[in-house]
Enzyme design. Structure first.
Site, short mmCIF file in Angstrom:
data_model
loop_
_atom_site.label_atom_id
_atom_site.label_comp_id
_atom_site.label_asym_id
_atom_site.label_seq_id
_atom_site.Cartn_x
_atom_site.Cartn_y
_atom_site.Cartn_z
N ALA A 12 0.83 -1.20 0.00
CA ALA A 12 0.00 0.00 0.00
C ALA A 12 0.86 1.26 0.00
O ALA A 12 0.48 2.28 0.56
CB ALA A 12 -0.93 -0.02 1.21
N LEU A 14 3.51 3.92 -2.48
CA LEU A 14 3.27 4.79 -3.64
C LEU A 14 2.86 4.00 -4.89
O LEU A 14 1.87 4.35 -5.55
CB LEU A 14 4.55 5.58 -3.93
CG LEU A 14 4.48 6.53 -5.12
CD1 LEU A 14 3.53 7.68 -4.85
CD2 LEU A 14 5.85 7.07 -5.47
N SER A 42 7.49 4.51 1.11
CA SER A 42 7.28 5.75 0.33
C SER A 42 6.97 6.93 1.25
O SER A 42 7.40 8.05 0.99
CB SER A 42 6.11 5.58 -0.64
OG SER A 42 6.05 4.30 -1.17
N ALA A 45 10.03 8.62 2.51
CA ALA A 45 11.01 9.18 1.57
C ALA A 45 11.12 10.68 1.81
O ALA A 45 10.12 11.38 1.86
CB ALA A 45 10.57 8.90 0.13
N GLU A 113 20.85 16.66 -5.48
CA GLU A 113 21.27 15.49 -4.68
C GLU A 113 22.46 14.84 -5.36
O GLU A 113 22.78 15.13 -6.52
CB GLU A 113 20.10 14.51 -4.51
CG GLU A 113 19.04 15.06 -3.57
CD GLU A 113 17.92 14.09 -3.22
OE1 GLU A 113 17.94 12.95 -3.70
OE2 GLU A 113 17.03 14.50 -2.48
N HIS A 230 22.55 3.94 2.80
CA HIS A 230 22.50 5.41 2.83
C HIS A 230 23.55 5.89 3.82
O HIS A 230 23.64 5.37 4.93
CB HIS A 230 21.11 5.89 3.25
CG HIS A 230 20.85 7.33 2.93
ND1 HIS A 230 21.49 8.35 3.58
CD2 HIS A 230 20.04 7.91 2.02
CE1 HIS A 230 21.07 9.52 3.08
NE2 HIS A 230 20.19 9.27 2.12
N ARG A 276 26.40 7.69 -4.01
CA ARG A 276 26.00 7.29 -2.66
C ARG A 276 26.83 6.13 -2.11
O ARG A 276 27.13 6.08 -0.91
CB ARG A 276 24.51 6.91 -2.69
CG ARG A 276 23.92 6.72 -1.34
CD ARG A 276 22.44 6.55 -1.41
NE ARG A 276 21.74 7.81 -1.59
CZ ARG A 276 20.42 7.93 -1.67
NH1 ARG A 276 19.67 6.85 -1.59
NH2 ARG A 276 19.86 9.09 -1.81
N HIS A 335 19.14 0.93 2.92
CA HIS A 335 18.17 1.97 2.56
C HIS A 335 17.29 1.55 1.40
O HIS A 335 16.09 1.81 1.39
CB HIS A 335 18.95 3.24 2.23
CG HIS A 335 18.11 4.41 1.84
ND1 HIS A 335 17.20 5.00 2.71
CD2 HIS A 335 18.02 5.12 0.68
CE1 HIS A 335 16.61 6.02 2.11
NE2 HIS A 335 17.08 6.11 0.87
N ARG A 370 21.55 3.03 -7.14
CA ARG A 370 20.43 3.90 -7.56
C ARG A 370 20.78 5.38 -7.40
O ARG A 370 21.33 5.79 -6.37
CB ARG A 370 19.21 3.57 -6.70
CG ARG A 370 17.98 4.41 -7.00
CD ARG A 370 16.88 4.04 -6.05
NE ARG A 370 17.29 4.30 -4.69
CZ ARG A 370 16.89 5.34 -3.97
NH1 ARG A 370 16.04 6.21 -4.47
NH2 ARG A 370 17.31 5.51 -2.73
C1 SIN Z 1 17.43 11.09 0.70
O1 SIN Z 1 16.58 11.95 0.86
O2 SIN Z 1 18.58 11.22 1.05
C2 SIN Z 1 17.03 9.79 0.12
C3 SIN Z 1 16.53 9.98 -1.22
C4 SIN Z 1 16.52 8.68 -1.91
O3 SIN Z 1 16.86 7.67 -1.31
O4 SIN Z 1 16.20 8.67 -3.09
#
Ligand code: SIN
Length: 514
Positions: A12, A14, A42, A45, A113, A230, A276, A335, A370
């Site tokens: 349930a 996104l 989601s 996030a 980012e 992460h 990342r 993550h 990713r």
């Molecule tokens: C973040 O806000 O650092 C994570 C964003 C993501 O994992 O896409």
């Protein structure tokens, strides 16, 4: 056996909500273990949705960044398709009520980012994107009569006949025997597997069960070894670990260690905004060396962090950290799972009758690493494509009413804790053959300790696939770092594996000492 004409959506988050809206008016049964809108990754996030909204950005640039970050294993056709569709999904979410940040001229405010060549992340109030998009979609789903939401239940398995998925086994989320439900199509949108690790940013229920149930039914799982860590989970001892969004580094926050050294500057020319995986390994190395890595937001944000990043500020407050005056202690945390149920560009799995989208799926977009904020985007694109592929027409059909099942135990918490520890030790940020084999042995022991728990077997199935695929990949690539194979092979290839194949890699138990 109960039968429905509804499309069953497992999960349930996104992808699930968006697919149910695209499927309308076709009747849907959505399986939501928690009250709708809660408990899905989601909603947690923080960053937002990556999309090339206007020049000078373009889908081609976004696709190129996606391919570069993915370390040689992104499917360029998928990256091209997803990035080309991105803008339309932002407009569609806007019309559904998602309150994206806008500038005085009405344009979307875009965040920078890591590994994006331009600011490109559409966001809501700093770190509220996931929560606010989910809020808008939950309202839309509640107002859509074709969607029946079954709250407090979860899927524990898939029913198959001659290799076709014919339905799902459902159980009370609080623990019960399963109830079998036959259905014309099943879409798995039940999240990734962060909770298989001891330190994770994922909600507590996200433990690889969605991927594992597909694997146990025989579906091909792709790229299972690629688990993204992460770099800036807040190291406050909370489980799950709260996230300090990468957008903070996009605003100029620095990573420092206990000696005040900005350690990323020595590791990559882009320092804190390096890909990342590189930042995660940098933070992990500082933690392992006892140098207490921390995210210093004082100069870049000051008091602005309190209003601009409310989720981060709230997490700091819970832990007694004042981010205006002190660096925020951080750790690398599981993550996002790039691997998952292998799908084609329409979200079809290798099993007829089964589709997948979101983090449970592996579409070829993310490769070995990713690109930030491509996760929500992928969920949107593949939710829509899967819904269209399943078919959106269907006559109204009665709501599903399930009998009350007999109670049954959930997985034993001590076994889940052992599994998380084994995955962290053997299949974490750094891996080698010995550690992966030890994890595989431990997973087998954990399975033997509660063999009648389908939820536990779903978790161990995914854990087995992660370790087996990591064992077979004798190189380091993106998030997969083998200390015994530090080099990267010239040709990047995605992995594909069934659970039966993964199980052949389980080592024999260690002999008992005499
Ligand atoms: C973040 O806000 O650092 C994570 C964003 C993501 O994992 O896409």
């Amino acid at each position: 056996m109960i039968t429905t004409e509804r499309v069953v959506i497992v999960g349930a988050g996104l992808g699930a909500l968006y697919a149910s809206l695209v499927l309308a008016p076709r009747p849907v049964l959505m399986i939501s273990p928690d009250p709708l809108g809660q408990g899905a990754s989601s909603a947690w996030a923080q960053g937002g949705v990556a999309a090339a909204m206007d020049p000078p950005d373009s889908a081609a640039l976004h696709a190129a960044d996606t391919v570069r970050a993915g370390a040689g294993t992104v499917d360029p056709a998928v990256a091209g398709m997803v990035t080309a569709e991105a803008r339309a999904h932002i407009l569609s979410l806007t019309s559904l009520g998602a309150p994206f940040d806008r500038d005085a001229a009405g344009g979307y405010v875009l965040s920078r980012e890591a590994a994006h060549s331009l600011p490109r992340v559409v966001r809501v109030k700093g770190d509220q994107a996931g929560a606010e998009i989910m809020r808008a979609l939950v309202l839309a789903v509640r107002a859509t009569p074709s969607v029946q939401v079954l709250e407090g239940w979860c899927a524990t398995g898939l029913m198959t006949r001659n290799g076709h998925v014919t339905g799902v086994a459902l159980a009370r989320a609080a623990g019960s025997a399963p109830v079998a439900l036959r259905a014309p199509a099943v879409l798995i949108a039940g999240g990734g597997s962060g909770g298989l690790y001891a330190v994770t940013t994922n909600p507590p229920r996200i433990r690889g069960e969605a991927i594992g149930m597909a694997a146990r039914a025989g579906a091909v799982i792709a790229d299972a070894e690629f688990v993204q860590f992460h770099p800036t989970a807040i190291a406050s001892g909370e489980d799950p670990a709260p996230l300090a969004t990468e957008a903070l580094r996009g605003e100029g926050a620095h990573l420092v260690n206990a000696a005040g050294v900005r350690f990323m500057a020595a590791l990559h020319p882009d320092a804190e905004l390096a890909p990342r995986d590189i930042v995660a390994r940098g933070v992990y190395a500082e933690s392992r060396a006892g140098r207490a890595p921390a995210l210093d937001c004082r100069a870049a944000l000051g008091a602005r962090i309190l209003t601009g990043f409310p989720a981060v500020a709230a997490a700091c407050a819970r832990a007694g950290i004042d981010p205006v005056r002190q660096p925020i202690p951080v750790a690398a945390a599981a993550h996002y799972h790039m691997g998952g149920i292998a799908t084609d560009p329409d979200g079809r799995s290798s099993l007829p009758g089964l589709w997948a989208c979101g983090e449970a799926a592996s579409t070829g977009l993310h490769g070995a690493n990713r690109l930030a904020s491509n996760g929500l985007l992928e969920a949107l694109v593949f939710a829509r494509r899967a819904a269209l592929s399943i078919g959106c027409s269907g006559a109204p059909t009665p709501e599903v009413v399930l009998p009350e099942p007999a109670p049954a135990p959930l997985p034993e918490p001590a076994l889940v804790a052992r599994l998380r520890a084994a995955m962290t030790a053997g299949a974490g940020v750094l891996r080698d053959e010995q550690g992966l084999n030890a994890a595989l042995r431990m997973i087998a022991q954990i399975e033997d300790a509660q063999p009648d728990s389908p939820q536990l077997l779903n978790m161990t199935a995914t854990a087995t696939l992660v370790c087996a695929a990591a064992l077979l990949r004798r190189e380091s690539r993106g998030a997969h770092c083998r200390t015994d194979f530090p080099g990267t092979l010239p040709q990047g290839q995605r992995s594909r594996m069934t659970l039966a194949q993964a199980l052949t890699l389980r080592p024999a138990p260690e002999p008992e000492p005499l």
